[in-house]
Design an enzyme around this catalytic site. Sequence first.
Site, PDB file in Angstrom:
ATOM      1  N   HIS A 136     -31.311 -20.497   5.732  1.00 14.69           N
ATOM      2  CA  HIS A 136     -30.969 -19.780   6.963  1.00 14.69           C
ATOM      3  C   HIS A 136     -29.440 -19.743   7.066  1.00 14.69           C
ATOM      4  O   HIS A 136     -28.765 -20.663   6.600  1.00 14.69           O
ATOM      5  CB  HIS A 136     -31.570 -20.562   8.139  1.00 14.69           C
ATOM      6  CG  HIS A 136     -31.499 -19.885   9.468  1.00 14.69           C
ATOM      7  ND1 HIS A 136     -30.345 -19.852  10.221  1.00 14.69           N
ATOM      8  CD2 HIS A 136     -32.434 -19.232  10.192  1.00 14.69           C
ATOM      9  CE1 HIS A 136     -30.587 -19.219  11.354  1.00 14.69           C
ATOM     10  NE2 HIS A 136     -31.842 -18.818  11.366  1.00 14.69           N
ATOM     11  N   ASP A 213     -32.402 -29.402   6.804  1.00 10.76           N
ATOM     12  CA  ASP A 213     -32.575 -28.478   7.919  1.00 10.76           C
ATOM     13  C   ASP A 213     -34.069 -28.454   8.223  1.00 10.76           C
ATOM     14  O   ASP A 213     -34.851 -27.833   7.511  1.00 10.76           O
ATOM     15  CB  ASP A 213     -32.052 -27.096   7.502  1.00 10.76           C
ATOM     16  CG  ASP A 213     -32.422 -26.006   8.504  1.00 10.76           C
ATOM     17  OD1 ASP A 213     -33.198 -26.273   9.437  1.00 10.76           O
ATOM     18  OD2 ASP A 213     -31.942 -24.868   8.318  1.00 10.76           O
ATOM     19  N   GLN A 216     -37.874 -25.712  10.713  1.00 10.95           N
ATOM     20  CA  GLN A 216     -39.242 -25.183  10.597  1.00 10.95           C
ATOM     21  C   GLN A 216     -40.274 -26.272  10.321  1.00 10.95           C
ATOM     22  O   GLN A 216     -41.464 -25.958  10.206  1.00 10.95           O
ATOM     23  CB  GLN A 216     -39.308 -24.139   9.468  1.00 10.95           C
ATOM     24  CG  GLN A 216     -38.505 -22.882   9.739  1.00 10.95           C
ATOM     25  CD  GLN A 216     -39.031 -22.078  10.922  1.00 10.95           C
ATOM     26  OE1 GLN A 216     -40.206 -22.141  11.275  1.00 10.95           O
ATOM     27  NE2 GLN A 216     -38.151 -21.315  11.546  1.00 10.95           N
TER      28      GLN A 216
HETATM   29  N1  PLP Z   1     -32.714 -23.197  10.075  1.00  9.93           N
HETATM   30  C1  PLP Z   1     -33.896 -22.565   9.971  1.00  9.93           C
HETATM   31  C2  PLP Z   1     -34.709 -22.747   8.725  1.00  9.93           C
HETATM   32  C3  PLP Z   1     -34.345 -21.765  11.014  1.00  9.93           C
HETATM   33  O1  PLP Z   1     -35.521 -21.137  10.916  1.00  9.93           O
HETATM   34  C4  PLP Z   1     -33.543 -21.616  12.162  1.00  9.93           C
HETATM   35  C5  PLP Z   1     -33.960 -20.710  13.259  1.00  9.93           C
HETATM   36  O2  PLP Z   1     -34.656 -19.743  13.047  1.00  9.93           O
HETATM   37  C6  PLP Z   1     -32.342 -22.307  12.227  1.00  9.93           C
HETATM   38  C7  PLP Z   1     -31.952 -23.087  11.165  1.00  9.93           C
HETATM   39  C8  PLP Z   1     -31.462 -22.243  13.434  1.00  9.93           C
HETATM   40  O3  PLP Z   1     -32.113 -22.815  14.529  1.00  9.93           O
HETATM   41  P1  PLP Z   1     -31.483 -22.686  15.997  1.00  9.93           P
HETATM   42  O4  PLP Z   1     -31.200 -21.224  16.203  1.00  9.93           O
HETATM   43  O5  PLP Z   1     -32.555 -23.209  16.895  1.00  9.93           O
HETATM   44  O6  PLP Z   1     -30.259 -23.517  16.015  1.00  9.93           O
END
Ligand code: PLP
Length: 419
Positions: A136, A213, A216
């Site tokens: 992401h 991270d 998910q």
């Molecule tokens: N990492 C992953 C794999 C995600 O799916 C997301 C959000 O879709 C994020 C990071 C970022 O999360 P947030 O926007 O809640 O900080």
Amino acid sequence: MPTSVDAPDTLTRPFDVAQVRAQFPTLQRTVHGDQPLVYLDNAATSQKPDVVIDRIRAYYAEENSNVHRGVHRLSQVATDAYEGAREKIARFINAAHTHEVIFTRGTTEGINLVAHSLGASHLSAGDEIIVSEMEHHSNIVPWQMLCERVGATLRVIPVSDAGELDYDAYADMLGEQTGLVAIGHISNALGTINPVQQMIADAHAVGALTLIDGAQSTQHSRVDVQALDCDFFCFSGHKMFGPTGIGVLYGKEDLLNAMPPFQGGGDMIDRVSFDGTTYDALPHKFEAGTPHIEGAIGLGAAVDFIEGLDMDAVQAHEADLLAYATEQLQTIDGLRIIGTAQEKASVISFLVGDAHPYDVGTLLDQMGIAVRTGHHCTEPLMDRYGIPGTVRASFALYNTRDDVDRLVQALKRIQPLLS
Ligand code: PLP
């Protein structure tokens, strides 16, 4: 459907999807007139159960006060609820210490915190940071910014056609120059579950630190940070039935202690003077200013909700949804699934012929079906596949085979409009 009726843990209630759905008010509503909502956008954010909504209301109705600084009764009640939520979360992820749980705004802020503070204390020119092609943007951009600041280099593990990491390429990248490996537990765009335990062990073998991270993973699986042995783990409350604007950074105590604060302000200090300021101990050192109090308390309620379910039964249910949806979607002419990893969570990205994902999503919406379209904040991954984006159906524990049937029927109905 498997249940936990005979499970020895008396706190565990059997998993019953109808009974679970009934606890989510949003799932009872219709959209566009009388279309019952089929909510398949859970990788973006999950819906919230009554216990979370009610807990937030109760906080504002009965407990609202600022935390940590007050001698009065309400401040003590709010502080106990806020710190109690931290304890619940520490237990939920099996942290060794409650103060290893830092409240953040979400995964993004947790990663930025580490990039900022660890970057300042542990990484320098010549070091390498390893991410993968399926990350992401939240797990790419903060590292790019850090590399620019300190002169480190970003290395990228390639992804196969099926959407799996090239493990040999990863193993080849690791070396004494590796400062940090930052990897998504589950890909939001493909559903791939990465072999993070092995990746962490291999990173540690060359002396590198690891950040997972977990945006998910906390809604789909049990996370045990001690078993994983990760150095950092970040997640977001809103993706696991909790409120938006709250998340968690878990970090190992010795590392967090060695890192400088991220932001300065109230609540994170020990003593302030113009001759110099000293900082508070963990976790407060990393929580400057008035925190998202009701967010943390609501996330605690979400943890209670999840822990009240039989996670084995939930996982079996989601595995069934994934298998059923994969099979049913393949009955649609010209539909191509992007991401067919062996180890997958209940996320399915797809394209229908040459139709633009946005058109598919817009037509599905008219029929009450909420999916996400676009690059899912994974532009490098979309580039890897040479596509502008996908349609993504992401399932949570409250989805049913009936939701899958409605998605597939709707796709069959709109197909003539797409060509
Ligand atoms: N990492 C992953 C794999 C995600 O799916 C997301 C959000 O879709 C994020 C990071 C970022 O999360 P947030 O926007 O809640 O900080």
